[in-house]
Design a protein around this motif. Structure first.
Motif, PDB file in Angstrom:
ATOM      1  N   MET A   1       0.867  -1.170   0.000  1.00  0.00           N
ATOM      2  CA  MET A   1       0.000   0.000   0.000  1.00  0.00           C
ATOM      3  C   MET A   1       0.909   1.227   0.000  1.00  0.00           C
ATOM      4  O   MET A   1       1.834   1.326   0.794  1.00  0.00           O
ATOM      5  CB  MET A   1      -0.899  -0.044   1.244  1.00  0.00           C
ATOM      6  N   GLY A   2       0.560   2.159  -0.860  1.00  0.00           N
ATOM      7  CA  GLY A   2       1.355   3.371  -0.958  1.00  0.00           C
ATOM      8  C   GLY A   2       0.961   4.389   0.112  1.00  0.00           C
ATOM      9  O   GLY A   2      -0.055   4.252   0.806  1.00  0.00           O
ATOM     10  N   LEU A   3       1.771   5.429   0.246  1.00  0.00           N
ATOM     11  CA  LEU A   3       1.541   6.479   1.250  1.00  0.00           C
ATOM     12  C   LEU A   3       0.218   7.200   1.008  1.00  0.00           C
ATOM     13  O   LEU A   3      -0.540   7.449   1.963  1.00  0.00           O
ATOM     14  CB  LEU A   3       2.704   7.481   1.236  1.00  0.00           C
ATOM     15  N   ALA A   4      -0.106   7.522  -0.214  1.00  0.00           N
ATOM     16  CA  ALA A   4      -1.359   8.231  -0.517  1.00  0.00           C
ATOM     17  C   ALA A   4      -2.572   7.391  -0.119  1.00  0.00           C
ATOM     18  O   ALA A   4      -3.530   7.903   0.471  1.00  0.00           O
ATOM     19  CB  ALA A   4      -1.411   8.574  -2.010  1.00  0.00           C
ATOM     20  N   GLU A   5      -2.541   6.100  -0.420  1.00  0.00           N
ATOM     21  CA  GLU A   5      -3.653   5.202  -0.048  1.00  0.00           C
ATOM     22  C   GLU A   5      -3.766   5.100   1.470  1.00  0.00           C
ATOM     23  O   GLU A   5      -4.863   5.120   2.035  1.00  0.00           O
ATOM     24  CB  GLU A   5      -3.431   3.825  -0.668  1.00  0.00           C
ATOM     25  N   TYR A   6      -2.637   4.992   2.150  1.00  0.00           N
ATOM     26  CA  TYR A   6      -2.629   4.929   3.616  1.00  0.00           C
ATOM     27  C   TYR A   6      -3.254   6.202   4.202  1.00  0.00           C
ATOM     28  O   TYR A   6      -4.085   6.131   5.112  1.00  0.00           O
ATOM     29  CB  TYR A   6      -1.194   4.749   4.117  1.00  0.00           C
ATOM     30  N   GLN A   7      -2.870   7.375   3.699  1.00  0.00           N
ATOM     31  CA  GLN A   7      -3.395   8.644   4.210  1.00  0.00           C
ATOM     32  C   GLN A   7      -4.897   8.757   3.952  1.00  0.00           C
ATOM     33  O   GLN A   7      -5.643   9.231   4.808  1.00  0.00           O
ATOM     34  CB  GLN A   7      -2.643   9.815   3.579  1.00  0.00           C
ATOM     35  N   ARG A   8      -5.357   8.332   2.785  1.00  0.00           N
ATOM     36  CA  ARG A   8      -6.791   8.368   2.478  1.00  0.00           C
ATOM     37  C   ARG A   8      -7.568   7.469   3.433  1.00  0.00           C
ATOM     38  O   ARG A   8      -8.588   7.878   3.996  1.00  0.00           O
ATOM     39  CB  ARG A   8      -7.037   7.924   1.030  1.00  0.00           C
ATOM     40  N   ARG A   9      -7.094   6.263   3.635  1.00  0.00           N
ATOM     41  CA  ARG A   9      -7.778   5.329   4.549  1.00  0.00           C
ATOM     42  C   ARG A   9      -7.784   5.854   5.979  1.00  0.00           C
ATOM     43  O   ARG A   9      -8.760   5.717   6.698  1.00  0.00           O
ATOM     44  CB  ARG A   9      -7.113   3.948   4.487  1.00  0.00           C
ATOM     45  N   ARG A  10      -6.654   6.454   6.362  1.00  0.00           N
ATOM     46  CA  ARG A  10      -6.576   7.000   7.723  1.00  0.00           C
ATOM     47  C   ARG A  10      -7.594   8.130   7.905  1.00  0.00           C
ATOM     48  O   ARG A  10      -8.283   8.198   8.917  1.00  0.00           O
ATOM     49  CB  ARG A  10      -5.165   7.490   8.006  1.00  0.00           C
ATOM     50  N   ARG A  11      -7.698   9.028   6.908  1.00  0.00           N
ATOM     51  CA  ARG A  11      -8.693  10.113   6.977  1.00  0.00           C
ATOM     52  C   ARG A  11     -10.103   9.534   7.056  1.00  0.00           C
ATOM     53  O   ARG A  11     -10.932   9.992   7.842  1.00  0.00           O
ATOM     54  CB  ARG A  11      -8.570  11.023   5.755  1.00  0.00           C
ATOM     55  N   ASP A  12     -10.389   8.532   6.238  1.00  0.00           N
ATOM     56  CA  ASP A  12     -11.708   7.894   6.259  1.00  0.00           C
ATOM     57  C   ASP A  12     -12.008   7.305   7.634  1.00  0.00           C
ATOM     58  O   ASP A  12     -13.110   7.464   8.154  1.00  0.00           O
ATOM     59  CB  ASP A  12     -11.791   6.794   5.191  1.00  0.00           C
ATOM     60  N   LEU A  13     -11.022   6.622   8.218  1.00  0.00           N
ATOM     61  CA  LEU A  13     -11.214   6.017   9.544  1.00  0.00           C
ATOM     62  C   LEU A  13     -11.395   7.087  10.619  1.00  0.00           C
ATOM     63  O   LEU A  13     -12.217   6.940  11.529  1.00  0.00           O
ATOM     64  CB  LEU A  13     -10.042   5.103   9.884  1.00  0.00           C
ATOM     65  N   GLU A  14     -10.643   8.189  10.528  1.00  0.00           N
ATOM     66  CA  GLU A  14     -10.777   9.272  11.508  1.00  0.00           C
ATOM     67  C   GLU A  14     -12.151   9.928  11.397  1.00  0.00           C
ATOM     68  O   GLU A  14     -12.776  10.249  12.413  1.00  0.00           O
ATOM     69  CB  GLU A  14      -9.658  10.300  11.315  1.00  0.00           C
ATOM     70  N   GLN A  15     -12.621  10.124  10.167  1.00  0.00           N
ATOM     71  CA  GLN A  15     -13.961  10.690   9.977  1.00  0.00           C
ATOM     72  C   GLN A  15     -15.024   9.751  10.531  1.00  0.00           C
ATOM     73  O   GLN A  15     -15.981  10.183  11.172  1.00  0.00           O
ATOM     74  CB  GLN A  15     -14.210  10.991   8.498  1.00  0.00           C
ATOM     75  N   ARG A  16     -14.859   8.480  10.276  1.00  0.00           N
ATOM     76  CA  ARG A  16     -15.810   7.476  10.789  1.00  0.00           C
ATOM     77  C   ARG A  16     -15.798   7.472  12.319  1.00  0.00           C
ATOM     78  O   ARG A  16     -16.839   7.403  12.954  1.00  0.00           O
ATOM     79  CB  ARG A  16     -15.443   6.094  10.235  1.00  0.00           C
ATOM     80  N   GLN A  17     -14.601   7.568  12.898  1.00  0.00           N
ATOM     81  CA  GLN A  17     -14.477   7.600  14.351  1.00  0.00           C
ATOM     82  C   GLN A  17     -15.161   8.841  14.927  1.00  0.00           C
ATOM     83  O   GLN A  17     -15.860   8.763  15.936  1.00  0.00           O
ATOM     84  CB  GLN A  17     -13.009   7.567  14.755  1.00  0.00           C
ATOM     85  N   GLN A  18     -14.991   9.987  14.283  1.00  0.00           N
ATOM     86  CA  GLN A  18     -15.650  11.214  14.742  1.00  0.00           C
ATOM     87  C   GLN A  18     -17.171  11.098  14.625  1.00  0.00           C
ATOM     88  O   GLN A  18     -17.901  11.534  15.518  1.00  0.00           O
ATOM     89  CB  GLN A  18     -15.147  12.414  13.942  1.00  0.00           C
ATOM     90  N   ALA A  19     -17.637  10.511  13.531  1.00  0.00           N
ATOM     91  CA  ALA A  19     -19.083  10.327  13.355  1.00  0.00           C
ATOM     92  C   ALA A  19     -19.643   9.409  14.434  1.00  0.00           C
ATOM     93  O   ALA A  19     -20.701   9.677  15.012  1.00  0.00           O
ATOM     94  CB  ALA A  19     -19.374   9.768  11.962  1.00  0.00           C
TER      95      ALA A  19
END
Length: 122
Positions: A1-19
């Motif tokens: 997994m590349g850095l860009a994919e990792y950052q996108r998934r991390r943002r998605d998970l953080e948004q999900r966690q906030q929701a």
């Protein structure tokens, strides 16, 4: 997994966690409101039980005093009498008229002859 994919998934998970955290706060607030409503209902039920126990033996004067105590306001307009009442929401608030559960329900009486508009606060 590349850095860009990792950052996108991390943002998605953080948004999900906030929701999910927001949903948790909403559910906790809702549970608190429901508990408060249940407590108020129990207090009103206990008030009604205490009031009804002696009501059958109460004198006319005692019944009149009880009605005066529960009625918050009477408004007479064009032959209609609007009675607003208040119920104590806890045993300690029975002595303080500002801690009552106020009703938006109205008791309307039709008078034979219209009366002038009057507002009376008890």
């Amino acid at each position: 997994m590349g850095l860009a994919e990792y950052q996108r998934r991390r943002r998605d998970l953080e948004q999900r966690q906030q929701a999910l955290a927001g949903q948790e706060r909403q559910l906790e607030a809702q549970a608190d409101r429901q508990a408060e409503i249940a407590r108020l209902g129990l207090n009103v039920e206990q008030f009604c039980q205490r009031g009804s126990q002696g009501l059958e033996q109460a004198s006319w004067e005692q019944k009149r005093q009880l009605i005066e105590w529960l009625v918050a306001r009477v408004i007479v307009t064009n032959g209609e009498v609007d009675i607003r009442y208040a119920i104590p929401i806890s045993p300690t608030s029975e002595a303080d008229r500002f801690c009552h559960l106020r009703s938006d329900h109205r008791t309307i009486l039709r008078l034979a002859q219209p009366l002038p508009a009057v507002e009376h606060h008890l």
